[in-house]
Design a protein around this motif. Structure first.
Motif, mmCIF file in Angstrom:
data_model
loop_
_atom_site.group_PDB
_atom_site.id
_atom_site.type_symbol
_atom_site.label_atom_id
_atom_site.label_comp_id
_atom_site.label_asym_id
_atom_site.label_seq_id
_atom_site.Cartn_x
_atom_site.Cartn_y
_atom_site.Cartn_z
ATOM 1 N N PHE A 261 -2.417 -47.904 42.981
ATOM 2 C CA PHE A 261 -2.649 -48.349 44.356
ATOM 3 C C PHE A 261 -3.980 -47.832 44.895
ATOM 4 N N TYR A 262 -4.913 -47.580 44.001
ATOM 5 C CA TYR A 262 -6.226 -47.077 44.400
ATOM 6 C C TYR A 262 -6.891 -48.067 45.362
ATOM 7 N N ASN A 263 -7.385 -47.556 46.486
ATOM 8 C CA ASN A 263 -8.041 -48.355 47.539
ATOM 9 C C ASN A 263 -7.125 -49.399 48.175
ATOM 10 N N ALA B 118 -3.135 -42.436 41.663
ATOM 11 C CA ALA B 118 -2.219 -43.553 41.952
ATOM 12 C C ALA B 118 -2.367 -44.045 43.388
ATOM 13 N N PHE B 119 -2.574 -43.123 44.331
ATOM 14 C CA PHE B 119 -2.724 -43.491 45.735
ATOM 15 C C PHE B 119 -4.085 -43.060 46.274
ATOM 16 N N GLY B 120 -5.045 -42.870 45.380
ATOM 17 C CA GLY B 120 -6.379 -42.436 45.785
ATOM 18 C C GLY B 120 -7.114 -43.503 46.579
ATOM 19 N N GLY B 121 -7.974 -43.055 47.456
ATOM 20 C CA GLY B 121 -8.794 -43.979 48.229
ATOM 21 C C GLY B 121 -8.039 -44.745 49.290
ATOM 22 N N TYR C 158 -4.157 -35.292 40.627
ATOM 23 C CA TYR C 158 -5.061 -36.039 41.504
ATOM 24 C C TYR C 158 -4.416 -37.290 42.097
ATOM 25 N N THR C 159 -3.113 -37.324 42.216
ATOM 26 C CA THR C 159 -2.400 -38.491 42.694
ATOM 27 C C THR C 159 -2.918 -39.001 44.035
ATOM 28 N N PHE C 160 -3.199 -38.089 44.959
ATOM 29 C CA PHE C 160 -3.582 -38.490 46.316
ATOM 30 C C PHE C 160 -5.055 -38.248 46.607
ATOM 31 N N LEU C 161 -5.868 -38.020 45.599
ATOM 32 C CA LEU C 161 -7.280 -37.726 45.814
ATOM 33 C C LEU C 161 -7.950 -38.863 46.565
ATOM 34 N N ASN C 162 -8.663 -38.523 47.598
ATOM 35 C CA ASN C 162 -9.287 -39.526 48.448
ATOM 36 C C ASN C 162 -10.790 -39.457 48.363
#
Length: 127
Positions: free
Chosen positions: A80-82, A101-104, A123-127
Motif C-alpha cells: 500500500f505504498y503511497n 507495506a504502508f509507507g508513504g 520499516y512497515t510504516f516508514l514515511n
C-alpha cells in the motif's frame, strides 16, 4: 547427451513435485494478490505500479481465483505504498506485514478486529 536429458528431466520432475512452481499474480475486487503456495496468498502492490485509492479497503479472509480458494495471510512489501486510502481493514488471517507495506501514506487508519499480526517488518510504516 542422453545423460544430460535424463538429468534435466529429473530436475523438472523434482521442481514440479516439490511445489517449486511459479508464483501467480491476480486481481480480485481491485486488490492485487500473489500466491505464496497452493493454499495461501498475500496482498501486493498493483502490477501497474499505481497506488490504491479506494477510501476503504477490506482485506478478505479468503479470495477465490481460477476456482481455487486462497487464504489471505500476508501484506507484502510496499503493498500500500503511497496509497491515498483512508482505512484498511485487516483480519486475523494476516500473519505478517512486509517492509514499507504502508509507507508513504498520510492519515491512514488500519483496523484489525482481533490482534496485531505476529510479524511486522521493521520499516512497515516508514514515511
Amino acid at each position: 547427451m542422453s545423460k544430460i536429458k535424463y538429468i534435466l528431466l529429473l530436475f523438472f520432475l523434482l521442481f514440479h513435485f516439490l511445489g517449486f512452481s511459479q508464483q501467480t499474480y491476480f486481481l480480485v475486487d481491485g486488490i492485487q494478490y500473489r500466491t505464496i503456495n497452493d493454499m495461501d496468498c498475500e496482498v501486493t502492490q498493483k502490477i501497474d505500479g499505481t497506488p490504491y485509492t479506494e477510501s476503504i479497503i477490506t482485506i478478505p479472509l479468503t479470495v477465490n481465483y481460477d476456482d481455487i480458494d486462497y487464504n489471505v495471510v500476508a501484506i507484502g512489501d510496499s503493498a500500500f505504498y503511497n496509497s491515498t486510502s483512508s482505512t484498511i481493514e485487516l483480519h486475523s488471517s494476516i500473519t505478517s506485514i512486509g517492509n514499507y507495506a504502508f509507507g508513504g501514506t498520510n492519515s491512514l487508519h488500519i483496523y484489525s478486529p482481533s490482534k496485531i499480526p505476529p510479524s511486522i517488518s521493521q520499516y512497515t510504516f516508514l514515511n
